[in-house]
Design a protein around this motif. Structure first.
Motif, PDB file in Angstrom:
ATOM      1  N   THR A  25     -39.106 -46.657  44.262  1.00 35.87           N
ATOM      2  CA  THR A  25     -40.303 -45.786  44.440  1.00 35.87           C
ATOM      3  C   THR A  25     -40.607 -45.710  45.967  1.00 35.87           C
ATOM      4  OG1 THR A  25     -41.646 -47.694  44.829  1.00 35.87           O
ATOM      5  CG2 THR A  25     -41.801 -46.707  42.647  1.00 35.87           C
ATOM      6  N   GLU A  28     -45.393 -43.303  45.644  1.00 30.62           N
ATOM      7  CA  GLU A  28     -45.785 -42.960  44.190  1.00 30.62           C
ATOM      8  C   GLU A  28     -46.982 -43.649  43.772  1.00 30.62           C
ATOM      9  OE1 GLU A  28     -44.200 -40.763  42.911  1.00 30.62           O
ATOM     10  OE2 GLU A  28     -42.169 -40.543  43.458  1.00 30.62           O
ATOM     11  N   ASN A  31     -48.900 -41.968  40.969  1.00 27.92           N
ATOM     12  CA  ASN A  31     -47.918 -42.106  39.850  1.00 27.92           C
ATOM     13  C   ASN A  31     -47.602 -43.465  39.269  1.00 27.92           C
ATOM     14  OD1 ASN A  31     -47.481 -39.216  39.680  1.00 27.92           O
ATOM     15  ND2 ASN A  31     -45.960 -39.465  41.217  1.00 27.92           N
ATOM     16  N   THR A  63     -47.916 -47.443  48.416  1.00 29.87           N
ATOM     17  CA  THR A  63     -47.525 -47.520  47.030  1.00 29.87           C
ATOM     18  C   THR A  63     -47.465 -49.124  46.515  1.00 29.87           C
ATOM     19  OG1 THR A  63     -46.194 -45.728  46.992  1.00 29.87           O
ATOM     20  CG2 THR A  63     -45.430 -47.434  45.245  1.00 29.87           C
ATOM     21  N   ASP A 110     -36.825 -42.514  36.920  1.00 28.05           N
ATOM     22  CA  ASP A 110     -38.082 -42.318  37.729  1.00 28.05           C
ATOM     23  C   ASP A 110     -39.439 -42.605  37.778  1.00 28.05           C
ATOM     24  OD1 ASP A 110     -35.619 -41.030  38.876  1.00 28.05           O
ATOM     25  OD2 ASP A 110     -36.210 -38.798  38.523  1.00 28.05           O
ATOM     26  N   ASP A 112     -41.980 -40.805  39.140  1.00 29.74           N
ATOM     27  CA  ASP A 112     -42.936 -39.782  39.361  1.00 29.74           C
ATOM     28  C   ASP A 112     -43.297 -39.090  38.245  1.00 29.74           C
ATOM     29  OD1 ASP A 112     -40.573 -38.541  38.439  1.00 29.74           O
ATOM     30  OD2 ASP A 112     -40.138 -37.554  40.495  1.00 29.74           O
ATOM     31  N   ARG A 226     -42.521 -33.520  38.823  1.00 34.38           N
ATOM     32  CA  ARG A 226     -43.413 -34.665  39.292  1.00 34.38           C
ATOM     33  C   ARG A 226     -44.622 -33.870  39.180  1.00 34.38           C
ATOM     34  NH1 ARG A 226     -41.865 -37.563  43.014  1.00 34.38           N
ATOM     35  NH2 ARG A 226     -43.822 -37.994  43.878  1.00 34.38           N
ATOM     36  N   GLY A 229     -47.484 -35.499  44.210  1.00 35.12           N
ATOM     37  CA  GLY A 229     -46.334 -35.688  45.429  1.00 35.12           C
ATOM     38  C   GLY A 229     -45.585 -34.556  45.756  1.00 35.12           C
TER      39      GLY A 229
END
Length: 252
Positions: A25, A28, A31, A63, A110, A112, A226, A229
């Motif tokens: 990350t 993020e 997310n 994050t 990922d 995101d 995404r 972001g």
């Protein structure tokens, strides 16, 4: 013929297997709670033991603080935090996360929301079909696809994939995606053999898998740009991709 290695004995991602999910990350915080909730939902339904290893690279947006709160909610056995002070590249993030992984398999995705956890049970089922060493999500087969990209981004992705297919014939349809399930010892060997960083790293992983005669299964996935972001792909990443492509063409 596939190389013999005691640590790479055949085993399947069936019930009783544990899957370590690596989530690198960087910025993020919006997310992370959503992706963790979805992973827990679909992994619980799959009836496999699992852990989520969050490797945050010094995100300035907090994050890591969000990850700590999620750990309080889901428990330290489910959410494992392995932060680093700064961005050091995907390859080193995987190595860092693998040191703490206790699963038979490692799944990389990922954070995101571009990779939906609903596909994870399909990855597990595909691996079980033929005891694959690697199962890779593909945007370019079956009902797979990309959503939310403009024409330029799609052109870059398709062009990169086409060039790599033409030059390296890797035996997989999607080379730049990062949504993949690996047998743990297979991933360890691949990461150790790779020299690339960043955007190029995922492509080299597939090329090295072909070089070592590892078997690769594919699952069609829907890739969604995404939600929160900014994208981390820029001109420098594209330049590095072309440079690495030529290097791999000359050395593999």
């Amino acid at each position: 013929m596939k190389e013999e290695n005691v640590d790479e004995k055949a085993f399947e991602a069936g019930k009783g297997s544990k899957i370590s999910i690596l989530l690198p990350t960087y910025n993020e915080r919006e997310n992370l709670p959503i992706i963790v909730w979805l992973i827990v939902k679909y992994m619980t339904e799959s009836d496999n033991a699992f852990e989520i290893i969050v490797i945050d690279d010094g995100s300035p947006d907090g994050t890591l603080d969000v990850a700590k709160e999620l750990q309080k909610i889901y428990g330290e056995e489910k959410i494992v935090l392995r932060p680093r002070e700064k961005k050091l590249g995907l390859g080193t993030a995987y190595i860092h996360g693998m040191k703490s992984a206790t699963g038979d398999f490692i799944l990389i995705m990922d954070a995101d929301l571009s990779h939906h956890p609903k596909f994870i049970p399909q990855f597990i089922a595909k691996q079980r079909e033929n005891d694959y060493d690697v199962v890779s999500g593909t945007r370019y087969m079956g009902d797979g696809g990309v959503y939310g990209w403009d024409f330029k981004r799609k052109l870059v992705s398709r062009g990169a994939n086409f060039l790599t297919q033409l030059l390296l014939r890797p035996g997989a349809s999607d080379l730049t995606g990062s949504f993949r399930l690996y047998k743990k010892p297979v991933l360890e060997k691949l990461v150790q053999s790779c020299v690339s960083k960043g955007y190029v790293f995922q492509m080299e992983m597939v090329i090295r898998a072909r070089q070592f005669n590892y078997s690769i299964g594919e699952v069609p996935i829907s890739f969604v740009d995404r939600v929160y972001g900014e994208s981390k792909l820029g001109g420098s990443e594209i330049f590095q991709f072309v440079k690495a492509l030529l290097y791999l063409f000359a050395t593999t």
